[in-house]
Design a protein around this motif. Sequence first.
Motif, PDB file in Angstrom:
ATOM      1  N   TYR B  36       1.025  -1.147   0.138  1.00 48.01           N
ATOM      2  CA  TYR B  36      -0.136   0.072  -0.075  1.00 48.01           C
ATOM      3  C   TYR B  36       1.026   1.270   0.112  1.00 48.01           C
ATOM      4  O   TYR B  36       1.950   1.086   0.518  1.00 48.01           O
ATOM      5  CB  TYR B  36      -1.023   0.247   1.091  1.00 48.01           C
ATOM      6  CG  TYR B  36      -2.072  -1.041   1.261  1.00 48.01           C
ATOM      7  CD1 TYR B  36      -1.946  -2.316   1.482  1.00 48.01           C
ATOM      8  CD2 TYR B  36      -3.376  -0.499   0.982  1.00 48.01           C
ATOM      9  CE1 TYR B  36      -2.868  -3.077   1.273  1.00 48.01           C
ATOM     10  CE2 TYR B  36      -4.416  -1.303   1.125  1.00 48.01           C
ATOM     11  CZ  TYR B  36      -4.337  -2.742   1.233  1.00 48.01           C
ATOM     12  OH  TYR B  36      -5.327  -3.761   1.213  1.00 48.01           O
ATOM     13  N   GLN B  38       0.840   5.428   0.958  1.00 42.23           N
ATOM     14  CA  GLN B  38       0.234   6.455   1.689  1.00 42.23           C
ATOM     15  C   GLN B  38       0.737   8.086   1.423  1.00 42.23           C
ATOM     16  O   GLN B  38       1.767   8.321   1.811  1.00 42.23           O
ATOM     17  CB  GLN B  38       0.230   6.216   3.199  1.00 42.23           C
ATOM     18  CG  GLN B  38      -0.631   7.520   4.055  1.00 42.23           C
ATOM     19  CD  GLN B  38      -0.575   7.252   5.400  1.00 42.23           C
ATOM     20  OE1 GLN B  38       0.327   6.796   5.995  1.00 42.23           O
ATOM     21  NE2 GLN B  38      -1.467   7.428   6.201  1.00 42.23           N
ATOM     22  N   LEU B  88       4.854   7.549   1.709  1.00 44.44           N
ATOM     23  CA  LEU B  88       5.095   6.195   2.575  1.00 44.44           C
ATOM     24  C   LEU B  88       4.452   4.977   2.229  1.00 44.44           C
ATOM     25  O   LEU B  88       3.351   4.913   1.886  1.00 44.44           O
ATOM     26  CB  LEU B  88       4.435   6.541   4.020  1.00 44.44           C
ATOM     27  CG  LEU B  88       4.673   5.776   5.518  1.00 44.44           C
ATOM     28  CD1 LEU B  88       6.121   5.868   5.699  1.00 44.44           C
ATOM     29  CD2 LEU B  88       3.962   6.616   6.560  1.00 44.44           C
ATOM     30  N   PHE B  90       3.924   0.903   2.530  1.00 40.17           N
ATOM     31  CA  PHE B  90       3.404  -0.452   3.602  1.00 40.17           C
ATOM     32  C   PHE B  90       3.168  -1.547   2.960  1.00 40.17           C
ATOM     33  O   PHE B  90       2.666  -1.897   1.971  1.00 40.17           O
ATOM     34  CB  PHE B  90       2.426   0.091   4.370  1.00 40.17           C
ATOM     35  CG  PHE B  90       2.315   1.122   5.308  1.00 40.17           C
ATOM     36  CD1 PHE B  90       1.833   2.511   5.015  1.00 40.17           C
ATOM     37  CD2 PHE B  90       2.788   1.044   6.666  1.00 40.17           C
ATOM     38  CE1 PHE B  90       1.810   3.367   5.910  1.00 40.17           C
ATOM     39  CE2 PHE B  90       2.978   2.044   7.593  1.00 40.17           C
ATOM     40  CZ  PHE B  90       2.565   3.230   7.003  1.00 40.17           C
ATOM     41  N   LEU B 101      -5.556  -7.734   7.818  1.00 45.53           N
ATOM     42  CA  LEU B 101      -4.091  -7.472   7.130  1.00 45.53           C
ATOM     43  C   LEU B 101      -3.277  -6.881   8.525  1.00 45.53           C
ATOM     44  O   LEU B 101      -3.841  -6.361   9.302  1.00 45.53           O
ATOM     45  CB  LEU B 101      -4.127  -6.534   6.268  1.00 45.53           C
ATOM     46  CG  LEU B 101      -4.170  -6.857   4.713  1.00 45.53           C
ATOM     47  CD1 LEU B 101      -5.502  -7.668   4.561  1.00 45.53           C
ATOM     48  CD2 LEU B 101      -3.855  -5.968   3.877  1.00 45.53           C
ATOM     49  N   PHE B 103       0.405  -5.165   9.201  1.00 44.51           N
ATOM     50  CA  PHE B 103       0.966  -4.159   8.424  1.00 44.51           C
ATOM     51  C   PHE B 103       2.638  -4.128   9.094  1.00 44.51           C
ATOM     52  O   PHE B 103       2.776  -4.298  10.065  1.00 44.51           O
ATOM     53  CB  PHE B 103       0.472  -2.843   8.285  1.00 44.51           C
ATOM     54  CG  PHE B 103      -0.710  -2.773   7.493  1.00 44.51           C
ATOM     55  CD1 PHE B 103      -1.840  -2.959   7.891  1.00 44.51           C
ATOM     56  CD2 PHE B 103      -0.445  -2.152   6.367  1.00 44.51           C
ATOM     57  CE1 PHE B 103      -2.926  -2.795   7.089  1.00 44.51           C
ATOM     58  CE2 PHE B 103      -1.537  -1.914   5.528  1.00 44.51           C
ATOM     59  CZ  PHE B 103      -3.035  -2.355   5.848  1.00 44.51           C
ATOM     60  N   GLY B 104       3.408  -3.938   8.326  1.00 40.94           N
ATOM     61  CA  GLY B 104       4.952  -3.424   8.530  1.00 40.94           C
ATOM     62  C   GLY B 104       4.815  -2.130   8.903  1.00 40.94           C
ATOM     63  O   GLY B 104       3.820  -1.486   9.123  1.00 40.94           O
ATOM     64  N   GLY B 105       6.065  -1.492   9.279  1.00 40.98           N
ATOM     65  CA  GLY B 105       6.240  -0.440  10.050  1.00 40.98           C
ATOM     66  C   GLY B 105       6.364   0.900   9.177  1.00 40.98           C
ATOM     67  O   GLY B 105       6.089   1.858   9.416  1.00 40.98           O
ATOM     68  N   GLY B 106       6.225   0.304   7.919  1.00 42.65           N
ATOM     69  CA  GLY B 106       6.284   1.556   6.841  1.00 42.65           C
ATOM     70  C   GLY B 106       7.714   1.895   6.352  1.00 42.65           C
ATOM     71  O   GLY B 106       8.729   2.107   7.184  1.00 42.65           O
TER      72      GLY B 106
END
Lengths: 115, 113
Positions: B36, B38, B88, B90, B101, B103-106
């Motif tokens: 994803y 952002q 950003l 993810f 889902l 998510f990772g830390g980005g």
Amino acid sequence: NAGVTQTPKFQVLKTGQSMTLQCAQDMNHEYMSWYRQDPGMGLRLIHYSVGAGITDQGEVPNGYNVSRSTTEDFPLRLLSAAPSQTSVYFCASSLTLTPGGGELFFGEGSRLTVL
Amino acid sequence: AQSVAQPEDQVNVAEGNPLTVKCTYSVSGNPYLFWYVQYPNRGLQFLLKYITGDNLVKGSYGFEAEFNKSQTSFHLKKPSALVSDSALYFCARQGDAGNMLTFGGGTRLMVKP
């Protein structure tokens, strides 16, 4: 198409106050969820719902309540706000939770500051 | 527990150069992996996903991702970065049970002119 709509976009609370973040979707999605986003920690799941009348806890549910009386709406309630709840909150919905089909549609976020 | 990791907080790349944003996942069942993006003050937008089959997945805005089972990785790539790609990113995964889902830390991508 409105998609996922969140209100308010910004809110400042004092410690101990309560409030509700609103979320509505117009895509007839069964699955709705709330995430919080904190720097370096990505998005963490607070609560989710697999349909009207059904809710469940995610990774970080403490201090939050949800309800799902209709398919469209999924409000998040902060019962007694704490500074640790300062964050950006995202509502997201999905048509299906079939493995591999769980593409999420996100609202634009609600930035909450608790003093 | 199923998880994803993004080892880089920030990636800097010059416009026109290829970019890679890294993601690794924990080995637990069949990984269904997502990327994803952002943009500032916006919600996350879906880029692409891997379910099964071809290890190279193509997505929106010219992005692609390579699934590597032996390295448990799902790196996001683009042959030629644009300044407008700055955002950003993810990585996320969904497990076999069809749960929500994780998510990772980005990773913040900065593309400089």
